[in-house]
Design a protein around this motif. Structure first.
Motif, short mmCIF file in Angstrom:
data_model
loop_
_atom_site.label_atom_id
_atom_site.label_comp_id
_atom_site.label_asym_id
_atom_site.label_seq_id
_atom_site.Cartn_x
_atom_site.Cartn_y
_atom_site.Cartn_z
N GLY A 1 9.97 -8.97 15.43
CA GLY A 1 8.99 -8.28 14.61
C GLY A 1 9.33 -6.83 14.41
N ASN A 2 9.03 -6.35 13.22
CA ASN A 2 9.24 -4.93 12.98
C ASN A 2 8.48 -4.47 11.74
OD1 ASN A 2 10.85 -5.91 10.90
ND2 ASN A 2 12.73 -5.59 12.02
N LEU A 3 8.34 -3.18 11.66
CA LEU A 3 7.72 -2.57 10.50
C LEU A 3 8.74 -2.59 9.37
CD1 LEU A 3 5.33 -0.97 9.31
CD2 LEU A 3 6.41 1.09 10.21
N ARG A 4 8.45 -3.34 8.33
CA ARG A 4 9.40 -3.49 7.23
C ARG A 4 9.26 -2.38 6.20
NH1 ARG A 4 13.48 -6.49 8.45
NH2 ARG A 4 13.82 -7.00 6.29
N THR A 5 8.01 -2.00 5.90
CA THR A 5 7.77 -1.02 4.86
C THR A 5 6.54 -0.20 5.22
OG1 THR A 5 8.55 -2.59 3.19
CG2 THR A 5 7.31 -0.72 2.39
N TYR A 6 6.57 1.07 4.94
CA TYR A 6 5.37 1.88 5.03
C TYR A 6 5.37 2.86 3.87
CZ TYR A 6 8.27 5.48 7.24
OH TYR A 6 9.23 6.40 7.51
N ARG A 7 4.14 3.20 3.43
CA ARG A 7 4.04 4.06 2.26
C ARG A 7 2.70 4.80 2.31
NH1 ARG A 7 5.17 0.27 -1.58
NH2 ARG A 7 3.25 -0.76 -1.09
N THR B 1 -0.04 2.07 3.46
CA THR B 1 0.25 0.64 3.38
C THR B 1 1.40 0.36 4.33
OG1 THR B 1 -0.40 0.60 1.06
CG2 THR B 1 0.90 -1.25 1.86
N PHE B 2 1.20 -0.63 5.21
CA PHE B 2 2.23 -1.05 6.16
C PHE B 2 2.48 -2.54 5.97
CE2 PHE B 2 -0.34 2.26 8.11
CZ PHE B 2 0.60 3.17 8.54
N ILE B 3 3.74 -2.94 5.95
CA ILE B 3 4.09 -4.36 5.96
C ILE B 3 4.86 -4.62 7.24
CG2 ILE B 3 5.38 -6.21 4.83
CD1 ILE B 3 4.74 -4.77 2.17
N VAL B 4 4.33 -5.52 8.05
CA VAL B 4 4.91 -5.83 9.36
C VAL B 4 5.36 -7.29 9.35
CG1 VAL B 4 4.53 -5.86 11.85
CG2 VAL B 4 3.33 -4.19 10.42
N LYS C 1 0.13 -7.42 5.79
CA LYS C 1 0.04 -6.17 5.05
C LYS C 1 -1.22 -5.47 5.54
CE LYS C 1 0.01 -4.46 0.30
NZ LYS C 1 0.00 -4.91 -1.11
N ILE C 2 -1.07 -4.25 6.00
CA ILE C 2 -2.19 -3.45 6.48
C ILE C 2 -2.40 -2.31 5.49
CG2 ILE C 2 -3.05 -1.96 8.31
CD1 ILE C 2 -1.17 -3.51 10.23
N ILE C 3 -3.64 -2.16 5.04
CA ILE C 3 -3.99 -1.05 4.15
C ILE C 3 -5.00 -0.20 4.88
CG2 ILE C 3 -4.97 -0.38 1.95
CD1 ILE C 3 -4.05 -3.09 0.87
N ALA C 4 -4.70 1.07 5.06
CA ALA C 4 -5.59 1.98 5.77
C ALA C 4 -5.93 3.14 4.85
CB ALA C 4 -4.91 2.50 7.03
N CYS C 5 -7.24 3.41 4.73
CA CYS C 5 -7.67 4.48 3.85
C CYS C 5 -8.93 5.13 4.39
CB CYS C 5 -7.91 3.94 2.45
SG CYS C 5 -9.16 2.65 2.40
N LYS C 6 -9.29 6.24 3.80
CA LYS C 6 -10.53 6.91 4.16
C LYS C 6 -11.69 6.06 3.65
CE LYS C 6 -8.72 11.58 3.73
NZ LYS C 6 -8.83 12.84 2.98
#
Length: 118
Positions: free
Chosen positions: A68-74, A81-84, A103-108
């Motif tokens: 497992g690893n973090l493939r993309t972050y933006r 946005t993180f894709i793990v 896919k993790i989406i984190a926002c205010k």
């Protein structure tokens, strides 16, 4: 006034069903496009508020070594946005849950957005 809430819940199954239903109502002349937009804005607000106020479950995310690893972050417009790949989750009940990709989406939240405008 523009919506102060993010629109990404519209891509969920319930959001897509709502959008399809509103499109049918507009096409049949039962509602105006302006009313449909107000309904979607209320949907965005209600879902965001519900997530903040009622979802209390916590989990720990681990990317499995070698797999497992973090493939993309933006970061764009204050939205992370993180894709793990191959993550494992340890739930509060100590249950382990795995997935091939998330896919993790984190926002205010809406309150934080409104406070930033003042």
């Amino acid at each position: 006034m523009a919506s102060a809430y993010y629109e990404f819940y519209r891509g969920s199954s319930i959001g897509m069903a709502l959008t399809d239903s509103l499109d049918e109502l507009i096409t049949s002349g039962a509602i105006t496009p302006q009313l449909a937009m107000k309904v979607l804005q209320q949907f965005d607000k209600s879902l965001a508020d519900t997530m903040v106020k009622q979802v209390k479950t916590k989990t720990t995310l681990k990317a499995r070594p070698l797999l497992g690893n973090l493939r993309t972050y933006r970061l764009c417009d204050d939205v992370w946005t993180f894709i793990v790949k191959n993550p494992s989750f340890k739930m509060e009940s100590n249950e382990m849950v795995s997935a091939p990709r998330i896919k993790i989406i984190a926002c205010k939240n809406g309150d934080a957005i409104e406070a930033g405008k003042k």
